[in-house]
Design a protein around this motif. Structure first.
Motif, PDB file in Angstrom:
ATOM      1  N   LEU A 100      -0.886  -8.837   3.048  1.00 29.44           N
ATOM      2  CA  LEU A 100      -0.010  -9.742   2.356  1.00 29.44           C
ATOM      3  C   LEU A 100       1.044 -10.528   2.815  1.00 29.44           C
ATOM      4  O   LEU A 100       1.678 -10.199   3.580  1.00 29.44           O
ATOM      5  CB  LEU A 100       0.510  -8.744   1.240  1.00 29.44           C
ATOM      6  N   ASN A 114      -4.426 -11.633  -7.113  1.00 28.18           N
ATOM      7  CA  ASN A 114      -4.161 -10.137  -7.312  1.00 28.18           C
ATOM      8  C   ASN A 114      -5.361  -9.404  -7.324  1.00 28.18           C
ATOM      9  O   ASN A 114      -5.297  -8.195  -6.991  1.00 28.18           O
ATOM     10  CB  ASN A 114      -3.186 -10.101  -8.652  1.00 28.18           C
ATOM     11  N   ALA A 158      -3.638   1.581  -3.768  1.00 26.67           N
ATOM     12  CA  ALA A 158      -2.631   1.230  -2.797  1.00 26.67           C
ATOM     13  C   ALA A 158      -3.081   1.843  -1.500  1.00 26.67           C
ATOM     14  O   ALA A 158      -2.903   1.136  -0.356  1.00 26.67           O
ATOM     15  CB  ALA A 158      -1.634   2.476  -3.211  1.00 26.67           C
ATOM     16  N   GLN A 159      -3.984   2.806  -1.268  1.00 26.93           N
ATOM     17  CA  GLN A 159      -4.400   3.542  -0.190  1.00 26.93           C
ATOM     18  C   GLN A 159      -5.563   2.337   0.285  1.00 26.93           C
ATOM     19  O   GLN A 159      -5.432   2.089   1.748  1.00 26.93           O
ATOM     20  CB  GLN A 159      -5.135   4.807  -0.072  1.00 26.93           C
ATOM     21  N   TYR A 203      -3.739 -10.514 -20.500  1.00 25.78           N
ATOM     22  CA  TYR A 203      -2.447 -10.141 -20.482  1.00 25.78           C
ATOM     23  C   TYR A 203      -2.094 -10.131 -21.968  1.00 25.78           C
ATOM     24  O   TYR A 203      -2.332 -11.206 -22.949  1.00 25.78           O
ATOM     25  CB  TYR A 203      -1.572 -10.739 -19.705  1.00 25.78           C
ATOM     26  N   ARG A 238      -5.386  -0.950  -0.203  1.00 30.16           N
ATOM     27  CA  ARG A 238      -4.779  -2.079   0.180  1.00 30.16           C
ATOM     28  C   ARG A 238      -3.985  -1.922   1.675  1.00 30.16           C
ATOM     29  O   ARG A 238      -4.132  -2.756   2.465  1.00 30.16           O
ATOM     30  CB  ARG A 238      -3.652  -2.352  -0.715  1.00 30.16           C
ATOM     31  N   ILE A 272      -4.382  -5.725  -6.223  1.00 31.55           N
ATOM     32  CA  ILE A 272      -2.898  -5.296  -6.943  1.00 31.55           C
ATOM     33  C   ILE A 272      -3.292  -5.104  -8.471  1.00 31.55           C
ATOM     34  O   ILE A 272      -2.684  -4.440  -9.006  1.00 31.55           O
ATOM     35  CB  ILE A 272      -2.002  -6.326  -6.496  1.00 31.55           C
ATOM     36  N   ASP A 273      -4.110  -5.951  -8.656  1.00 33.08           N
ATOM     37  CA  ASP A 273      -4.669  -5.828 -10.376  1.00 33.08           C
ATOM     38  C   ASP A 273      -5.912  -5.444 -10.615  1.00 33.08           C
ATOM     39  O   ASP A 273      -6.713  -5.623  -9.739  1.00 33.08           O
ATOM     40  CB  ASP A 273      -4.044  -7.161 -10.948  1.00 33.08           C
ATOM     41  N   PHE A 301       3.896 -13.404   1.168  1.00 33.23           N
ATOM     42  CA  PHE A 301       4.232 -13.976   0.038  1.00 33.23           C
ATOM     43  C   PHE A 301       5.246 -15.307   0.332  1.00 33.23           C
ATOM     44  O   PHE A 301       5.367 -15.557   1.468  1.00 33.23           O
ATOM     45  CB  PHE A 301       5.349 -12.993  -0.432  1.00 33.23           C
ATOM     46  N   GLY A 318       0.814  -1.240  -0.078  1.00 35.28           N
ATOM     47  CA  GLY A 318       0.041   0.001   0.006  1.00 35.28           C
ATOM     48  C   GLY A 318       0.801   1.287   0.084  1.00 35.28           C
ATOM     49  O   GLY A 318       0.304   2.448   0.019  1.00 35.28           O
ATOM     50  N   VAL A 321       2.259  -1.646 -10.060  1.00 33.71           N
ATOM     51  CA  VAL A 321       2.889  -2.736  -9.086  1.00 33.71           C
ATOM     52  C   VAL A 321       2.582  -4.229  -9.562  1.00 33.71           C
ATOM     53  O   VAL A 321       3.719  -4.981  -9.248  1.00 33.71           O
ATOM     54  CB  VAL A 321       1.937  -2.660  -7.873  1.00 33.71           C
ATOM     55  N   GLU A 367      -4.931   3.771  -9.421  1.00 35.61           N
ATOM     56  CA  GLU A 367      -3.518   3.124  -8.944  1.00 35.61           C
ATOM     57  C   GLU A 367      -3.141   3.465  -7.426  1.00 35.61           C
ATOM     58  O   GLU A 367      -2.966   2.718  -6.261  1.00 35.61           O
ATOM     59  CB  GLU A 367      -2.194   3.310  -9.646  1.00 35.61           C
ATOM     60  N   ASP A 368      -3.213   4.984  -7.172  1.00 33.56           N
ATOM     61  CA  ASP A 368      -2.973   5.543  -5.979  1.00 33.56           C
ATOM     62  C   ASP A 368      -4.058   5.160  -4.892  1.00 33.56           C
ATOM     63  O   ASP A 368      -3.815   4.847  -3.660  1.00 33.56           O
ATOM     64  CB  ASP A 368      -2.639   6.981  -5.974  1.00 33.56           C
TER      65      ASP A 368
END
Lengths: 388, 251
Positions: free
Chosen positions: B90, B52, B81-82, B14, B84, B57-58, B92, A294, A380, B77-78
């Motif tokens: 997350l 994702n 991000a906020q 894709y 998320r 994320i996607d 991995f 984030g 990302v 996108e931004d």
């Protein structure tokens, strides 16, 4: 956990690389700061050794061409002239060293004190200079260099005239940075005649002290008018202008050095940018993880950019400090060593500090912004696909 | 129960040069809050793409993804991000801790995105480490921790912001059997003790014993009915776990 801590931790990730990059920036900034002290340093030297009310009268064709000694008497008659002294390059080499290591001139002892009152040679010593035919007055720097003192006898072998002269030191110019030596013109004249040569009928310069600073140009014109259409026309200029033209070629050299330094700085920017790019590439996975957590593009850009900026600013401040310490040391040692004498005039002033720190900021700005922007702008998911 | 994750008719395409890859084709599913679910399937089946999408994320080419009451398609996108930072934790496969930071600082990292002060961030990081049983290792750097411990630190990092959903991408993929079981048990505990929704992508057949539900994908399509049952059975058989109980039967 704070952002500054994250930035510092990342800077400590590869200590050797950080140290080498910082070292390169530090040396570049130090070099630029030292060079930036040169124009002011040269001005300071010029101001110290020159006066606006002192005129150099020399052959219009150049200072290596002579003018008749008799011209000095005519100059003294010019309205507005307080005093004038005829000087001639003696080119004396101190016997023990065999080469010319300090400037030495023949002068007229009876006039020299009036033309150079700012040299502060005590009146009693000037009187001795007139009294003793073989007398010499020596600058403190040369006195210290050879460990001479008043009353010592020395021998100078001329590289211009075919003789050596034994001299008695009768006085000292109390300026720590003065390497000069004056000896009597009459003494050389008589020595030449005693060896069967013609006397000293010419001089290379006549230095004139003008009574009124506002009349300097008028006096210079009047002096040059005296020799108009003669075989040795004169060109007069103030002492400051004389030294300025002398230093002029040096300042051209300084300009070349500044250009080269600019190119070196550009190379440092490229090196720092390349290093920052490498660091960003190596951390692509981490950046992807931060983005997916984030952290915004702005936060990623700011963090990476701050790393480059902090490194270059710290290195730049160290570079400025190093330049300051170096010039300070030169100043401290210039009184001790004749060779370092003029270097004592170079000082890291506030404007130089500001320029040095600004340069380091510029390096950080340019070196950090491009890779940081590149890392922050990629979507990302694209980064995640590449690294996972 | 109101689903915390609602995926409707989602497709994701894709382009790689001239080649078109249909990673997901018309997928729909709804996951109620407080469940531990797994996306399973062979490589290239689209399970990571689906993960994702639900983690913001996607974004899909078509269809709608609604998570925790927010339609993610509409966010920039931004903004994603906020979102998320507030709603997703997350985890991995390769832990992906920052090597120059201590375990505590790694856990506290997502809290930089919150308005909490330094003291509160520290307190919450220590609490999260206590939940995963690593409070004694707070000062250790990731290099000095075992793989299992690193993944537990990563789990602490994922829960420290108290997100609505926890998303794990192959969390046992780089662990030995014992540590894999421990991590799965810990993820299960997040669901049972803290009511978290946990979504995991995995190849690991052991996961079937811990999750509430497993979604099977193949070639971008979500398998349903008999096809899904066959896929689950194949996984059980391959792992020799045919008697381990049905999906959703936690140990």
């Amino acid at each position: 956990m704070t952002y500054p801590r994250l930035v510092l931790a990342n800077l400590g990730r590869n200590k050797l690389r950080t140290a080498l990059t910082g070292g390169a920036i530090m040396l570049a900034v130090m070099l630029v700061c030292l060079l930036l002290t040169m124009p002011n340093g040269l001005d300071a030297i010029m101001n110290r050794v020159s006066s606006n009310t002192r005129i150099s009268v020399h052959n219009k064709a150049g200072i290596v061409y002579p003018i008749p000694y008799s011209f000095a008497r005519k100059v003294r008659q010019v309205d507005g002239v307080e005093a004038a002294v005829a000087t001639m390059w003696f080119g004396g080499a101190f016997e023990e060293e065999g080469k010319v290591t300090f400037p030495n001139f023949t002068v007229e002892p009876e006039h020299i004190g009036a033309v150079y009152p700012d040299y502060n040679v005590p009146a009693a010593q000037l009187a001795d200079f007139q009294r003793y035919r073989d007398g010499a007055i020596v600058g403190r720097q040369t006195m210290k260099r050879y460990g001479w003192k008043i009353g010592d006898r020395i021998t100078l072998r001329s590289t211009v005239f075919p003789l050596s002269l034994d001299l008695r030191i009768v006085g000292e110019m109390p300026n720590e940075g003065s390497p000069l030596l004056w000896l009597s013109r009459e003494y050389l004249d008589q020595a030449l005649k005693a060896r069967g040569f013609r006397g000293l009928g010419v001089v290379t310069s006549i230095w004139v002290k003008v009574r009124d600073p506002n009349r300097v140009n008028q006096v210079m014109r009047a002096i040059d008018d005296l020799s108009r259409n003669s075989s040795a026309e004169t060109g007069s200029e103030t002492e400051r202008s004389f030294f300025a033209s002398f230093f002029g070629s040096l300042q051209g050299f300084v300009k070349i050095i500044l250009i080269v330094t600019g190119l070196v700085t550009l190379c440092i920017i490229f090196i720092a940018a390349n290093t920052a790019s490498m660091a960003v590439r190596e951390r692509a996975t981490e950046i992807a993880v931060l983005r997916s957590m984030g952290f915004s593009r702005h936060a990623i850009f700011t963090t990476l950019f701050a790393e480059a900026l902090v490194l270059s600013t710290l290195a730049g401040v160290l570079g400025v400090a190093l330049a300051w310490a170096l010039t300070g040391a030169l100043r401290a040692f210039s009184g001790w060593s004749a060779a370092l004498g003029p270097l004592g005039s170079f000082m890291v002033t506030t404007p130089v500090v500001i320029q040095g720190v600004s340069l380091s900021l510029l390096i950080g700005l340019l070196a950090g912004s491009v890779p940081a922007y590149g890392a922050a702008r990629r979507p990302v998911v694209e980064v995640l696909h590449e690294v996972f | 129960m109101q689903p915390v994750i609602a995926v409707e008719n989602v497709s994701r395409l894709y382009r790689r040069g001239v080649e078109e890859i249909h990673a997901l084709v018309d997928v729909s599913l709804a996951i109620p809050a407080g469940l531990f679910v797994a996306f399973m399937g062979p490589s290239g089946s689209g399970k990571s793409t689906l993960l994702n999408l639900v983690s913001g994320i996607d974004r899909p080419n078509t269809g709608s993804v609604m998570v925790a009451g927010q339609r993610l398609n509409d966010l920039s996108e931004d903004e994603l991000a906020q979102w998320r930072a507030r709603h997703v934790g997350l985890i991995f496969q390769f832990f992906n801790l920052i090597p120059v930071l201590s375990a505590r600082d790694n856990v506290a990292l997502p809290l930089l995105l919150t308005p909490l002060d330094k003291r509160e961030r520290l307190r919450r990081a220590e609490t999260a480490l206590r939940v995963v049983g690593l409070e004694q290792r707070a000062e250790h750097s990731p290099r000095t921790l075992s793989g299992g411990e690193q993944q537990r630190v990563a789990i602490a990092r994922a829960i420290v912001t108290d997100p609505d959903i926890i998303v794990a991408d192959e969390p046992t993929g780089d662990l030995d059997a014992r540590n894999a079981e421990a991590v799965l048990a810990l993820l299960r505990q997040l669901r049972t003790d803290f009511g978290k929704t946990v979504v995991m992508v995995t190849h690991d057949p052991r996961a079937l014993r811990f999750v509430d539900e497993a979604y099977h994908l193949d070639k971008g399509v979500l398998l349903e009915g008999e096809a899904a049952g066959r896929a689950a059975e194949a996984i059980r058989l391959a792992a020799g776990h045919s008697s381990a109980g049905a999906p959703g039967t936690a140990p």
